[in-house]
Write a protein that holds these residues in place. Structure first.
Motif, PDB file in Angstrom:
ATOM      1  N   PHE A   1       0.736  -1.293   0.047  1.00 49.25           N
ATOM      2  CA  PHE A   1       0.103  -0.158  -0.077  1.00 49.25           C
ATOM      3  C   PHE A   1       0.973   1.313  -0.141  1.00 49.25           C
ATOM      4  O   PHE A   1       1.971   1.278   0.521  1.00 49.25           O
ATOM      5  N   THR A   2       0.461   2.293  -0.213  1.00 50.16           N
ATOM      6  CA  THR A   2       1.272   3.617  -0.474  1.00 50.16           C
ATOM      7  C   THR A   2       0.360   4.647   0.608  1.00 50.16           C
ATOM      8  O   THR A   2      -0.869   4.556   0.351  1.00 50.16           O
ATOM      9  N   LEU A   3       1.019   5.142   1.378  1.00 47.69           N
ATOM     10  CA  LEU A   3       0.713   6.522   2.177  1.00 47.69           C
ATOM     11  C   LEU A   3       1.090   7.759   1.430  1.00 47.69           C
ATOM     12  O   LEU A   3       2.186   7.910   1.074  1.00 47.69           O
ATOM     13  N   GLY A   4       0.084   8.567   1.563  1.00 45.63           N
ATOM     14  CA  GLY A   4       0.454   9.838   1.132  1.00 45.63           C
ATOM     15  C   GLY A   4       1.002  10.818   2.151  1.00 45.63           C
ATOM     16  O   GLY A   4       0.643  10.377   3.460  1.00 45.63           O
ATOM     17  N   THR A   7      -0.698  11.035   5.964  1.00 47.60           N
ATOM     18  CA  THR A   7      -1.909  10.074   5.833  1.00 47.60           C
ATOM     19  C   THR A   7      -1.532   8.779   6.947  1.00 47.60           C
ATOM     20  O   THR A   7      -0.343   8.598   6.895  1.00 47.60           O
ATOM     21  N   ALA A  37       9.462   0.467   5.114  1.00 47.00           N
ATOM     22  CA  ALA A  37       9.125   1.448   4.465  1.00 47.00           C
ATOM     23  C   ALA A  37       9.905   1.869   3.430  1.00 47.00           C
ATOM     24  O   ALA A  37      11.036   1.876   3.750  1.00 47.00           O
ATOM     25  N   THR A  38       9.811   2.597   2.269  1.00 47.21           N
ATOM     26  CA  THR A  38      10.788   3.063   1.311  1.00 47.21           C
ATOM     27  C   THR A  38      11.391   4.380   1.791  1.00 47.21           C
ATOM     28  O   THR A  38      12.198   5.066   1.441  1.00 47.21           O
ATOM     29  N   GLY A  39      10.398   5.119   2.649  1.00 46.84           N
ATOM     30  CA  GLY A  39      10.708   6.501   3.122  1.00 46.84           C
ATOM     31  C   GLY A  39      10.508   6.538   4.583  1.00 46.84           C
ATOM     32  O   GLY A  39      10.218   5.700   5.088  1.00 46.84           O
ATOM     33  N   ILE A  41       8.809   6.898   8.199  1.00 53.07           N
ATOM     34  CA  ILE A  41       7.741   6.786   8.696  1.00 53.07           C
ATOM     35  C   ILE A  41       7.704   6.787  10.262  1.00 53.07           C
ATOM     36  O   ILE A  41       8.768   6.804  10.722  1.00 53.07           O
TER      37      ILE A  41
END
Length: 198
Positions: A1-4, A7, A37-39, A41
């Protein structure tokens, strides 16, 4: 899933009996939960029960160029006569493979996401030193602490402990609006230190 940006997503981890950490036998050690995650968090853990709950900021595995990582447990007094039901605990989760963990005179090797649990039914585990060759996730607390004597109720307390290499010497603590009771501040030192509160 992707978080903005900004979010939030909530994961409910159903603690099926096979996931509960109940001992240190090798076959029970692969119970750590990895969130990545890739960034960058922010992860917040909630230990929920209908009667008493607590939460903690989940810390990333701090990797530094050091020979030894050091942690100190923070817990609270075990409820008198009920320690077997509501013990003081330390949970260690290895972040990497081949991690040597030393607690007191005992050493164990853990691989990534493997766990090691210490349970004490008679006393507070605060101040217990945990050393490791690689970074850990160390979570400690007590199942039922009586912060106020003779009140007849207890609270679950849990905290993830950062490695001492990330500790500081100046902290600002505020009081929460609407709370009518005193605030308890606990200070734990890895080495001898003079502490002032103003």
């Amino acid at each position: 899933f992707t978080l903005g940006m900004g979010t939030l997503i909530l994961f409910l981890i159903n603690m099926h009996r096979k996931l509960l950490i109940t001992g240190n036998r090798v076959k029970e050690r692969n119970k750590g939960i990895l969130v990545e995650a890739t960034g960058n968090i922010y992860v917040h853990g909630l230990s929920y029960s209908p009667d008493t709950s607590d939460s903690y900021l989940a810390l990333p595995c701090f990797t530094r160029s050091i020979n030894e990582y050091e942690y100190f447990a923070i817990s609270y007094n075990v409820l008198e006569n009920f320690g077997s039901l509501y013990p003081s605990v330390i949970l260690v989760v290895a972040c990497e493979d081949d991690t040597i963990v030393t607690i007191g005179s005992n050493s164990v090797m853990l691989n990534g996401t493997e766990t090691y649990l210490i349970v004490n039914t008679t006393s507070d585990l605060t101040g217990i030193r945990i050393a490791s060759s690689k970074p850990l996730s160390v979570i400690s607390g007590v199942d039922c602490a009586t912060l106020v004597p003779n009140i007849g109720f207890c609270d679950h307390l849990v905290e993830q402990v950062p490695p001492t290499v990330t500790w500081g010497s100046q902290f600002f603590v505020g009081s929460l609006s609407g709370r009518n009771s005193n605030q308890l501040i606990r200070v734990l030192s890895a080495r001898s230190a003079t502490v002032t509160v103003t």
